[in-house]
Design an enzyme around this catalytic site. Structure first.
Site, short mmCIF file in Angstrom:
data_model
loop_
_atom_site.label_atom_id
_atom_site.label_comp_id
_atom_site.label_asym_id
_atom_site.label_seq_id
_atom_site.Cartn_x
_atom_site.Cartn_y
_atom_site.Cartn_z
N PRO A 14 4.20 18.00 40.99
CA PRO A 14 4.73 18.50 42.24
C PRO A 14 6.06 19.23 42.12
CG PRO A 14 4.88 16.11 42.15
CD PRO A 14 4.01 16.55 41.00
N ASN A 15 6.13 20.32 42.86
CA ASN A 15 7.33 21.16 43.02
C ASN A 15 7.66 22.01 41.80
OD1 ASN A 15 7.97 20.31 45.73
ND2 ASN A 15 8.53 18.34 44.84
N ARG A 34 15.01 27.60 42.57
CA ARG A 34 16.07 26.73 43.09
C ARG A 34 16.56 25.84 41.95
NH1 ARG A 34 12.58 26.59 47.52
NH2 ARG A 34 13.41 27.74 49.28
N TYR A 90 17.28 22.89 36.16
CA TYR A 90 15.98 23.22 35.53
C TYR A 90 15.97 24.57 34.82
CZ TYR A 90 14.46 19.31 38.42
OH TYR A 90 14.33 18.08 39.00
N ASN A 146 3.95 17.28 32.47
CA ASN A 146 5.17 17.12 33.25
C ASN A 146 4.71 16.71 34.64
OD1 ASN A 146 7.52 17.17 34.69
ND2 ASN A 146 8.24 19.13 33.90
N ALA A 182 7.91 14.28 39.94
CA ALA A 182 8.33 13.02 40.56
C ALA A 182 7.25 11.93 40.48
CB ALA A 182 8.72 13.27 42.01
N ASP A 236 -2.90 4.71 34.94
CA ASP A 236 -4.25 4.16 34.72
C ASP A 236 -5.22 5.22 34.18
OD1 ASP A 236 -3.42 1.67 35.57
OD2 ASP A 236 -4.31 1.83 37.58
N GLU A 295 4.38 13.32 27.19
CA GLU A 295 5.14 13.38 28.45
C GLU A 295 6.33 14.32 28.25
OE1 GLU A 295 6.72 9.58 29.62
OE2 GLU A 295 7.82 10.42 31.32
N HIS A 328 9.74 16.31 30.16
CA HIS A 328 10.66 16.59 31.27
C HIS A 328 11.66 17.64 30.83
CE1 HIS A 328 8.91 13.35 33.48
NE2 HIS A 328 9.03 12.59 32.41
N ILE A 329 11.85 18.60 31.72
CA ILE A 329 12.79 19.70 31.44
C ILE A 329 14.21 19.17 31.41
CG2 ILE A 329 13.70 21.88 32.35
CD1 ILE A 329 10.87 22.20 33.73
N SER A 330 14.55 18.35 32.39
CA SER A 330 15.90 17.78 32.48
C SER A 330 15.95 16.44 31.74
CB SER A 330 16.28 17.57 33.95
OG SER A 330 15.41 16.62 34.55
N ARG A 364 20.36 11.30 34.90
CA ARG A 364 20.33 11.63 36.33
C ARG A 364 20.25 10.33 37.16
NH1 ARG A 364 16.03 16.17 37.36
NH2 ARG A 364 17.22 16.27 39.32
N ARG A 402 15.14 7.99 38.45
CA ARG A 402 14.42 8.82 37.48
C ARG A 402 14.36 8.16 36.10
NH1 ARG A 402 13.92 13.76 40.27
NH2 ARG A 402 15.68 14.11 41.66
O1 CA2 Z 1 12.92 17.29 34.50
C1 CA2 Z 1 11.73 17.38 34.82
O2 CA2 Z 1 10.94 18.12 34.26
C2 CA2 Z 1 11.21 16.57 36.02
O3 CA2 Z 1 9.90 16.13 35.70
C3 CA2 Z 1 11.21 17.52 37.19
C4 CA2 Z 1 10.83 16.84 38.50
C5 CA2 Z 1 11.67 15.58 38.73
O4 CA2 Z 1 11.19 14.90 39.89
C6 CA2 Z 1 11.60 14.64 37.54
O5 CA2 Z 1 12.43 13.53 37.80
C7 CA2 Z 1 12.07 15.34 36.29
C8 CA2 Z 1 11.08 17.77 39.69
C9 CA2 Z 1 10.36 19.07 39.59
C10 CA2 Z 1 10.85 19.92 40.72
O6 CA2 Z 1 11.25 21.15 40.18
C11 CA2 Z 1 12.01 21.94 40.96
C12 CA2 Z 1 12.38 23.13 40.39
C13 CA2 Z 1 13.18 23.98 41.11
C14 CA2 Z 1 13.59 23.67 42.38
C15 CA2 Z 1 13.21 22.47 42.95
C16 CA2 Z 1 12.41 21.60 42.22
#
Ligand code: CA2
Length: 147
Positions: A10-11, A18, A23, A79, A82, A92, A103, A105-107, A112, A116
């Protein structure tokens, strides 16, 4: 040639639009391009997807399990966004299919918010890459190629 399935939760369709401080500035289309290049370098075909829906991601993990069992899929780069921190259903699905999952994650989620810091994916993942920006996708694909 085996396929690498790259799944984004998601997102992640908002990438580059943003929160560039967290990110980076690259879009999801840019990430797909870098994944295609990495797959080419490692003799893999790429299947790149994004969904905002947990059940769709679960269905795709099931599909990946069938592909892995059939010998056509190297594994999954996931990835889960959330859903990483909430989804027993994804946990599961990965455990139930046995498909190798890296797995990603970009960040650096551990630097954080506390919510998370826990991942339902990590205990069932073959490996975890966090905090290396979108370059982590290429590293994850290399890891799948080496499995
Ligand atoms: O760091 C990551 O890749 C995350 O999986 C990104 C998720 C966050 O919920 C995880 O804790 C860490 C969020 C992805 C949302 O990406 C956005 C990118 C730009 C603007 C808003 C959200």
């Amino acid at each position: 040639m085996k396929t690498a399935l790259v799944l984004n939760g998601p997102n992640l369709n908002l990438l580059g639009m943003r929160e560039p401080a967290v990110y980076g500035a690259q879009t999801l289309a840019d990430v797909e391009s870098l994944c295609r290049e990495a797959c080419g370098a490692h003799g893999l075909a790429l299947d790149f997807r994004q969904s905002n829906h947990e059940g769709v991601l679960v269905d795709w993990i099931h599909e990946a399990g069938q592909g892995h069992a059939a010998g056509t899929l190297a594994g999954v780069v996931l990835n889960a966004g959330a859903y990483t921190h909430t989804s027993i259903a994804l946990h599961d699905a990965i455990k139930g299919t046995g498909v190798p999952v890296i797995e990603l994650h970009i960040s650096n989620v551990h630097a954080r918010e506390a919510f998370r810091h826990h991942s339902y994916i990590s205990p069932v993942a073959r490996g975890v890459i966090v905090g290396l920006g979108v370059a982590g996708y290429a590293l994850a694909i290399r890891a799948l190629a080496d499995l």
